[in-house]
Write a protein that holds these residues in place. Structure first.
Motif, PDB file in Angstrom:
ATOM      1  N   GLY A 124       0.827  -1.208   0.000  1.00  0.00           N
ATOM      2  CA  GLY A 124       0.000   0.000   0.000  1.00  0.00           C
ATOM      3  C   GLY A 124       0.859   1.256   0.000  1.00  0.00           C
ATOM      4  O   GLY A 124       0.481   2.277  -0.593  1.00  0.00           O
ATOM      5  N   THR A 125       1.996   1.180   0.644  1.00  0.00           N
ATOM      6  CA  THR A 125       2.898   2.343   0.682  1.00  0.00           C
ATOM      7  C   THR A 125       3.404   2.667  -0.724  1.00  0.00           C
ATOM      8  O   THR A 125       3.442   3.833  -1.129  1.00  0.00           O
ATOM      9  CB  THR A 125       4.083   2.058   1.632  1.00  0.00           C
ATOM     10  N   SER A 126       3.775   1.624  -1.480  1.00  0.00           N
ATOM     11  CA  SER A 126       4.208   1.836  -2.868  1.00  0.00           C
ATOM     12  C   SER A 126       3.063   2.418  -3.688  1.00  0.00           C
ATOM     13  O   SER A 126       3.286   3.268  -4.568  1.00  0.00           O
ATOM     14  CB  SER A 126       4.651   0.519  -3.512  1.00  0.00           C
ATOM     15  N   GLU A 181      -6.768   9.360  -2.540  1.00  0.00           N
ATOM     16  CA  GLU A 181      -7.412   8.735  -1.383  1.00  0.00           C
ATOM     17  C   GLU A 181      -6.502   7.661  -0.785  1.00  0.00           C
ATOM     18  O   GLU A 181      -6.106   6.739  -1.496  1.00  0.00           O
ATOM     19  CB  GLU A 181      -8.724   8.065  -1.819  1.00  0.00           C
ATOM     20  N   ASP A 182      -6.203   7.794   0.489  1.00  0.00           N
ATOM     21  CA  ASP A 182      -5.553   6.695   1.204  1.00  0.00           C
ATOM     22  C   ASP A 182      -6.679   5.782   1.696  1.00  0.00           C
ATOM     23  O   ASP A 182      -7.278   6.012   2.756  1.00  0.00           O
ATOM     24  CB  ASP A 182      -4.687   7.188   2.364  1.00  0.00           C
ATOM     25  N   ALA A 183      -6.970   4.786   0.854  1.00  0.00           N
ATOM     26  CA  ALA A 183      -8.061   3.851   1.141  1.00  0.00           C
ATOM     27  C   ALA A 183      -7.494   2.521   1.636  1.00  0.00           C
ATOM     28  O   ALA A 183      -8.137   1.478   1.508  1.00  0.00           O
ATOM     29  CB  ALA A 183      -8.909   3.651  -0.114  1.00  0.00           C
ATOM     30  N   PHE A 234      -4.816   1.232  -2.026  1.00  0.00           N
ATOM     31  CA  PHE A 234      -5.236   0.178  -1.092  1.00  0.00           C
ATOM     32  C   PHE A 234      -4.033  -0.663  -0.684  1.00  0.00           C
ATOM     33  O   PHE A 234      -3.114  -0.870  -1.470  1.00  0.00           O
ATOM     34  CB  PHE A 234      -6.257  -0.740  -1.768  1.00  0.00           C
ATOM     35  N   SER A 235      -4.101  -1.175   0.535  1.00  0.00           N
ATOM     36  CA  SER A 235      -3.108  -2.124   1.038  1.00  0.00           C
ATOM     37  C   SER A 235      -3.756  -3.497   1.134  1.00  0.00           C
ATOM     38  O   SER A 235      -4.930  -3.613   1.507  1.00  0.00           O
ATOM     39  CB  SER A 235      -2.647  -1.692   2.432  1.00  0.00           C
ATOM     40  N   PHE A 236      -2.985  -4.531   0.814  1.00  0.00           N
ATOM     41  CA  PHE A 236      -3.458  -5.906   1.007  1.00  0.00           C
ATOM     42  C   PHE A 236      -2.623  -6.626   2.049  1.00  0.00           C
ATOM     43  O   PHE A 236      -2.437  -7.850   1.982  1.00  0.00           O
ATOM     44  CB  PHE A 236      -3.452  -6.666  -0.334  1.00  0.00           C
ATOM     45  N   GLY A 283      -3.729  -8.583   7.379  1.00  0.00           N
ATOM     46  CA  GLY A 283      -4.837  -8.303   8.291  1.00  0.00           C
ATOM     47  C   GLY A 283      -5.896  -7.354   7.744  1.00  0.00           C
ATOM     48  O   GLY A 283      -6.897  -7.077   8.406  1.00  0.00           O
ATOM     49  N   LYS A 284      -5.697  -6.842   6.537  1.00  0.00           N
ATOM     50  CA  LYS A 284      -6.666  -5.903   5.964  1.00  0.00           C
ATOM     51  C   LYS A 284      -7.969  -6.631   5.586  1.00  0.00           C
ATOM     52  O   LYS A 284      -7.992  -7.859   5.494  1.00  0.00           O
ATOM     53  CB  LYS A 284      -6.054  -5.227   4.721  1.00  0.00           C
ATOM     54  N   ASN A 285      -9.037  -5.883   5.337  1.00  0.00           N
ATOM     55  CA  ASN A 285     -10.324  -6.522   5.008  1.00  0.00           C
ATOM     56  C   ASN A 285     -10.184  -7.432   3.783  1.00  0.00           C
ATOM     57  O   ASN A 285     -10.844  -8.459   3.686  1.00  0.00           O
ATOM     58  CB  ASN A 285     -11.400  -5.470   4.737  1.00  0.00           C
TER      59      ASN A 285
END
Ligand SMILES: Cc1ncc(COP(=O)(O)O)c(C=O)c1O
Length: 368
Positions: A59-61, A155-157, A179-181, A184-186
């Protein structure tokens, strides 16, 4: 024992599908990008209501590339919030720009649009609202300020897969959404992962090149790029999990409603606020209390795991002391950082587990 989240329970619930998808990639030899990642990009873009998706390694990238594609660079300022995970701010620094903070609203803990205008300078290039805990920031007034001043909204989603604002999905309102995967993310990979969604063709092209060494074609490097590609296995895993995401989100929302109804009477913890016309996806269910350390200790003694998201706002982190902010600059963020405590929430939780956690919180509230 009630864990904060239970990745093994999720795996057990989809083991057959997941094992088959991973084995298929192992046999295919497509270990970096490849068909599974390309299919996941199409499916996730459609899920968000955006034209394109660019899969990356974290997600940071994703945030870093979204900023670069929006033309953010040295000398620019990007407005975000101090009450977030540090990565939102790190990505702005990676792009060589200066993070400028505005405080959050006291109820939603997302960017306070009323504070935006005062933070603008001639160097402001973009606004990065953070959809904290899974609830989208108040996008209409944020987008209105951006339009008036010719700024990008990124958007930091990273915590908000499937969240909605007035019927629009997270990631589809700004010029791009990230988005981050993280597991622990949804929607979590079996390792690291991230993605940017956008409906802007030029930004999409730039980000596709930037994630893969800035190549237009092999060994023709037209941009100074990065190695930010997504693994084939993660693409396959995420395709399987995306098919379950709506059910998982509904389970999270059910647990949140259950918690909130049980905690409403305690008077000592404040339940999270879900605004009308927003679909909160409850990546985190954080309550507020003046005495969260005692609450955490008491729950821990009963085998219930909790977390603090986040105990120190970014403007007070040592790593960002160079920005020159101090205590008292963002009172809402500072108060939230002192008072929030996150209760266990994950789709596989049972309603009796939710009730047991709520009872333990009530008991503590009564004892105090
Ligand atoms: C709000 C926010 N922004 C950015 C990130 C960074 O994502 P990642 O850990 O995948 O790099 C995270 C996730 O941890 C996050 O919660």
């Amino acid at each position: 024992m009630i864990p904060f989240l239970d990745l093994k329970a999720q795996y057990a619930s989809i083991k057959t599908e997941l094992d088959a998808a991973v084995l298929k990639v192992l046999a295919s030899g497509q270990y970096v990008l490849g068909d599974e990642v390309a299919s996941f990009e199409r499916e996730f873009a459609a899920y968000c209501g955006a034209k394109h998706a660019i899969a990356v390694n974290t997600g940071t990238s994703a945030l870093h590339l979204a900023l670069l594609a929006a033309g953010v660079g040295p000398g620019d300022e990007v407005i975000t919030v101090p009450f977030t995970f540090v990565a939102s701010v790190s990505a702005i620094c990676y792009a060589g720009a200066r993070p400028v903070f505005v405080d959050v609203e006291p109820d939603t803990l997302t960017m306070d649009p009323a504070k935006l205008e005062a933070a603008l300078t001639p160097r402001t290039k973009a606004i990065m609202p953070v959809h904290l805990y899974g609830q989208m920031a108040d996008m209409d007034p944020i987008v209105a300020v951006a339009k008036r001043h010719g700024l990008h909204v990124i958007e930091d989603a990273c915590q908000a897969h499937g969240a909605e604002y007035r019927g629009l999905r997270a990631g589809s309102i700004g010029s791009s959404g990230c988005f981050s995967f993280y597991p622990g993310k949804n929607l979590g990979a079996c390792g690291e992962g991230g993605i940017i969604v956008t409906s802007d063709d030029d930004q999409m092209k730039a980000m596709r090149m930037l994630r893969d060494w800035g190549q237009e074609q092999r060994y023709h490097h037209v941009l100074k790029g990065f190695n930010y590609r997504m693994d084939g296995i993660q693409g396959a895993v995420l395709r399987v999990k995306l098919r379950h995401l709506e059910n998982w989100t509904e389970a999270r929302r059910r647990h949140a409603r259950h918690y909130s109804s049980l905690l409403a009477g305690s008077g000592r913890v404040e339940a999270p606020v879900e605004k009308p016309e927003r679909r909160h996806v409850y990546h985190i269910y954080a309550v507020r209390t003046r005495d969260r350390q005692s609450l955490q200790n008491s729950l821990q003694a009963q085998g219930i795991q909790t977390g603090f998201h986040y105990p120190i706002p970014v403007h007070l982190q040592k790593a960002h002391a160079d920005l020159g902010y101090g205590i008292g600059d963002f009172p809402q963020s500072e108060a939230a950082a002192d008072e929030v405590i996150s209760l266990p929430i994950y789709p596989e939780m049972t309603s009796s587990q939710v009730a047991a956690v709520a009872a333990a919180v009530e008991q503590m509230a009564d004892a105090a």
